[in-house]
Design a protein around this motif. Sequence first.
Motif, short mmCIF file in Angstrom:
data_model
loop_
_atom_site.label_atom_id
_atom_site.label_comp_id
_atom_site.label_asym_id
_atom_site.label_seq_id
_atom_site.Cartn_x
_atom_site.Cartn_y
_atom_site.Cartn_z
N ASP A 36 -35.58 37.67 -25.23
CA ASP A 36 -36.65 36.66 -24.92
C ASP A 36 -36.60 35.31 -24.30
O ASP A 36 -36.52 34.70 -23.95
CB ASP A 36 -37.86 37.61 -24.89
CG ASP A 36 -38.12 38.87 -24.07
OD1 ASP A 36 -38.57 39.28 -23.44
OD2 ASP A 36 -38.59 39.97 -25.00
N ASP A 81 -42.69 34.66 -22.60
CA ASP A 81 -41.06 35.31 -23.35
C ASP A 81 -41.76 35.19 -24.87
O ASP A 81 -40.59 35.67 -25.86
CB ASP A 81 -39.79 34.33 -22.59
CG ASP A 81 -39.55 35.58 -21.71
OD1 ASP A 81 -39.68 36.93 -21.58
OD2 ASP A 81 -39.09 34.55 -20.48
N ASP A 232 -41.45 41.24 -23.45
CA ASP A 232 -42.45 41.67 -22.26
C ASP A 232 -41.42 41.97 -21.06
O ASP A 232 -40.80 42.19 -20.85
CB ASP A 232 -42.72 40.03 -21.96
CG ASP A 232 -42.22 39.26 -21.01
OD1 ASP A 232 -40.44 38.99 -21.62
OD2 ASP A 232 -41.83 37.69 -20.92
MG MG Z 1 -38.95 38.75 -21.69
#
Ligand code: MG
Length: 340
Positions: A36, A81, A232
């Motif tokens: 992320d 993120d 996420d």
């Molecule tokens: Mg992400």
Amino acid sequence: MKRTEISTLGEFGLIDRIAEKNTLRQASTLKSIGDDAAVIDNSDCMTVVSTDLLMEGIHFDLAYTPLRHLGYKAVVVNVSDIYAMNAVPKQITVSIGISNRISVEAIDELYEGIFQACKFYNVDLVGGDTTSSMSGLVISVTAIGQAAAEKLVYRNGASVGDIICVTGDLGAAYLGLQILIREKQIWQQHPDIQPELGESTYLIEKILKPEARKDMIELFANAGLRPTSMMDISDGLASELHHICKQSGVGVYIEEAQVPIHADAKMTAINFGLDPITCALSGGEDYELLFTVSPSDLEKVRYMPDIYIIGEITDKADGIKLHTEGGKIHPITAQGWVHF
Ligand code: MG
Ligand code: ADP
């Protein structure tokens, strides 16, 4: 010269190709392309960096996206993120490409949303870049966060037997978008008809004004819980499960009945002739968290608010599977899973 279409690789294939050719030179580059956010080792603490690019016509349609919401969301998708690494966002930079359709007042509105998000997520806007654009409005946000090394959570830490959890509910943003697209079409054909959005507030808020799960990262810290892996949900649960499984070298078993879907999302999916679970698996833009915890932490997550246990990490050889409410077991493809 050979010419290959981007579509033969897809987004993730293209990123993999760039990553393979990327040479790292700094010992402080702890994590590069593939999670992320990137992680930079400053010896006393880790710096976490993530960037997202939003393009008019691809990521948003100004016909139904208020600029204030767009500014807010541009920040949210980036801090999301950072939270997905179990880190805390501290600064952002914002770069914009402005088309000639955009006025000073419009930019003011965009930044109202950006500043509102900065306040809510407690981050400072520290720079950016401004240019003109020939292809509509472009917004790129970079978020910078911090965490102690032992707190960071990557996509590659899941192991067999871990419990899979998600926050909030899934599919709502996708269905909110379907409503906005439908109302835009109706409006284009009959400009005198007012859009009917009244009963879909929850779904429309989820697409236009999502929030990042700052509250969950704080909850984990207070409970002394460190997920084994986390990311996420921006592209949809199915796609994210594939990332966790690929990077952790594991498989996954999901219980359809346990996947949280809001009542409004279920009803709207059915009205559109869509399957609610398909929307939850493939919809995307939920900005909820997908994470795994060790079985020894089951008691910690079981009673946490707004966290749902949806399955278990299995052996890689077992694949990525969905146990349907009808009692069947189906593979979950990266694009999601469709009822026959
Ligand atoms: Mg992400
Ligand atoms: P997310 O959905 O969490 O924003 P992406 O799928 O966009 O993540 O990106 C996955 C990883 O690939 C991240 O580490 C990101 O920084 C990296 N990445 C994406 N596009 C590029 C690019 N053009 N060049 C280098 N790295 C990239």
